[in-house]
Design a protein around this motif. Structure first.
Motif, PDB file in Angstrom:
ATOM      1  N   ILE A  65       0.833  -1.202   0.000  1.00 28.18           N
ATOM      2  CA  ILE A  65       0.000   0.000   0.000  1.00 28.18           C
ATOM      3  C   ILE A  65       0.870   1.256   0.000  1.00 28.18           C
ATOM      4  O   ILE A  65       0.595   2.215  -0.724  1.00 28.18           O
ATOM      5  N   LYS A  66       1.944   1.231   0.763  1.00 26.11           N
ATOM      6  CA  LYS A  66       2.826   2.400   0.877  1.00 26.11           C
ATOM      7  C   LYS A  66       3.733   2.580  -0.338  1.00 26.11           C
ATOM      8  O   LYS A  66       4.196   3.683  -0.603  1.00 26.11           O
ATOM      9  N   THR A  67       4.029   1.508  -1.054  1.00 21.89           N
ATOM     10  CA  THR A  67       5.045   1.593  -2.112  1.00 21.89           C
ATOM     11  C   THR A  67       4.529   1.296  -3.517  1.00 21.89           C
ATOM     12  O   THR A  67       5.312   1.294  -4.453  1.00 21.89           O
ATOM     13  N   LYS A  68       3.233   1.070  -3.684  1.00 25.47           N
ATOM     14  CA  LYS A  68       2.739   0.615  -4.983  1.00 25.47           C
ATOM     15  C   LYS A  68       3.001   1.620  -6.102  1.00 25.47           C
ATOM     16  O   LYS A  68       3.296   1.221  -7.221  1.00 25.47           O
ATOM     17  N   GLU A  69       2.897   2.910  -5.806  1.00 27.99           N
ATOM     18  CA  GLU A  69       3.163   3.902  -6.853  1.00 27.99           C
ATOM     19  C   GLU A  69       4.608   3.827  -7.329  1.00 27.99           C
ATOM     20  O   GLU A  69       4.874   3.812  -8.527  1.00 27.99           O
ATOM     21  N   LYS A  70       5.527   3.766  -6.405  1.00 29.08           N
ATOM     22  CA  LYS A  70       6.945   3.668  -6.767  1.00 29.08           C
ATOM     23  C   LYS A  70       7.265   2.328  -7.417  1.00 29.08           C
ATOM     24  O   LYS A  70       8.103   2.245  -8.299  1.00 29.08           O
ATOM     25  N   LEU A  71       6.580   1.303  -6.979  1.00 27.74           N
ATOM     26  CA  LEU A  71       6.829  -0.042  -7.505  1.00 27.74           C
ATOM     27  C   LEU A  71       6.480  -0.127  -8.988  1.00 27.74           C
ATOM     28  O   LEU A  71       7.234  -0.691  -9.775  1.00 27.74           O
ATOM     29  N   PHE A  72       5.372   0.458  -9.360  1.00 29.30           N
ATOM     30  CA  PHE A  72       4.910   0.329 -10.737  1.00 29.30           C
ATOM     31  C   PHE A  72       5.435   1.409 -11.682  1.00 29.30           C
ATOM     32  O   PHE A  72       5.207   1.328 -12.887  1.00 29.30           O
ATOM     33  N   ILE A  73       6.129   2.399 -11.156  1.00 35.39           N
ATOM     34  CA  ILE A  73       6.723   3.427 -12.015  1.00 35.39           C
ATOM     35  C   ILE A  73       7.867   2.837 -12.838  1.00 35.39           C
ATOM     36  O   ILE A  73       7.989   3.107 -14.026  1.00 35.39           O
ATOM     37  N   SER A  74       8.673   2.003 -12.202  1.00 38.54           N
ATOM     38  CA  SER A  74       9.840   1.455 -12.905  1.00 38.54           C
ATOM     39  C   SER A  74       9.498   0.147 -13.612  1.00 38.54           C
ATOM     40  O   SER A  74       8.634  -0.614 -13.185  1.00 38.54           O
ATOM     41  N   ARG A 124       7.701  -3.295 -11.938  1.00 36.42           N
ATOM     42  CA  ARG A 124       6.552  -4.014 -12.503  1.00 36.42           C
ATOM     43  C   ARG A 124       6.910  -5.464 -12.794  1.00 36.42           C
ATOM     44  O   ARG A 124       6.147  -6.375 -12.504  1.00 36.42           O
ATOM     45  N   PHE A 125       8.098  -5.672 -13.370  1.00 38.32           N
ATOM     46  CA  PHE A 125       8.546  -7.036 -13.662  1.00 38.32           C
ATOM     47  C   PHE A 125       8.661  -7.851 -12.380  1.00 38.32           C
ATOM     48  O   PHE A 125       8.207  -8.995 -12.317  1.00 38.32           O
ATOM     49  N   SER A 126       9.262  -7.270 -11.359  1.00 40.43           N
ATOM     50  CA  SER A 126       9.454  -7.987 -10.090  1.00 40.43           C
ATOM     51  C   SER A 126       8.119  -8.351  -9.450  1.00 40.43           C
ATOM     52  O   SER A 126       7.936  -9.464  -8.955  1.00 40.43           O
ATOM     53  N   TYR A 127       7.187  -7.409  -9.476  1.00 43.32           N
ATOM     54  CA  TYR A 127       5.868  -7.683  -8.908  1.00 43.32           C
ATOM     55  C   TYR A 127       5.189  -8.818  -9.669  1.00 43.32           C
ATOM     56  O   TYR A 127       4.669  -9.759  -9.068  1.00 43.32           O
TER      57      TYR A 127
END
Length: 137
Positions: A62-71, A75-78
């Motif tokens: 919840i805290k990091t989803k924006e940063k996670l999906f920017i790169s 996205r690949f890691s998720y």
């Protein structure tokens, strides 16, 4: 009182703290704790800690989803973790790598029921395996 101590040892060992619940479990058996009590206390503590780890990862998402999906790598890691996460959970009973895997399971939002069915059961089986060999020695 010994059961509570074993429960706490197993709980804290399943977090990212460097502690061995197996040593506490063997010590409890060696000091005469009934096997069923030791299995119940250690398993309950370890499984509850795994649930806490899952929800830490869940809220970390919840805290990091924006940063996670920017790169692109994020996205690949998720997607990779979501696709192969259940297979990775088969290693969640191992020391050192198992506890972070349970956090990642929450981060990639693996199904909680399947998570418990894999990670929780493997934790209990690990203690049963140790108890079997302690009794047979």
């Amino acid at each position: 009182m010994a059961e509570l101590s074993l429960f706490l040892a197993a709980f804290f060992a399943a977090t990212i703290l460097p502690f061995s619940s197996e040593a506490a479990f063997v010590a409890a058996l060696y000091n005469g704790m009934p096997t069923t009590n030791a299995l119940f206390s250690a398993s309950l503590g370890n499984v509850l800690a795994v649930v806490v780890n899952y929800y830490l990862g869940y809220f970390l998402y919840i805290k990091t989803k924006e940063k996670l999906f920017i790169s692109k790598i994020g996205r690949f890691s998720y997607n990779f973790g979501h696709k192969y996460g259940y297979w990775a959970l088969l290693l969640s009973w191992l020391p050192i790598i198992g506890d972070p895997l349970t956090i990642v399971a929450g981060l990639v939002r693996l199904n909680f029921v399947y998570f418990i069915a894999i990670a929780g059961v493997l934790r209990v089986v690990r203690y049963m395996f140790i108890a079997y060999f302690q009794i047979s020695l």
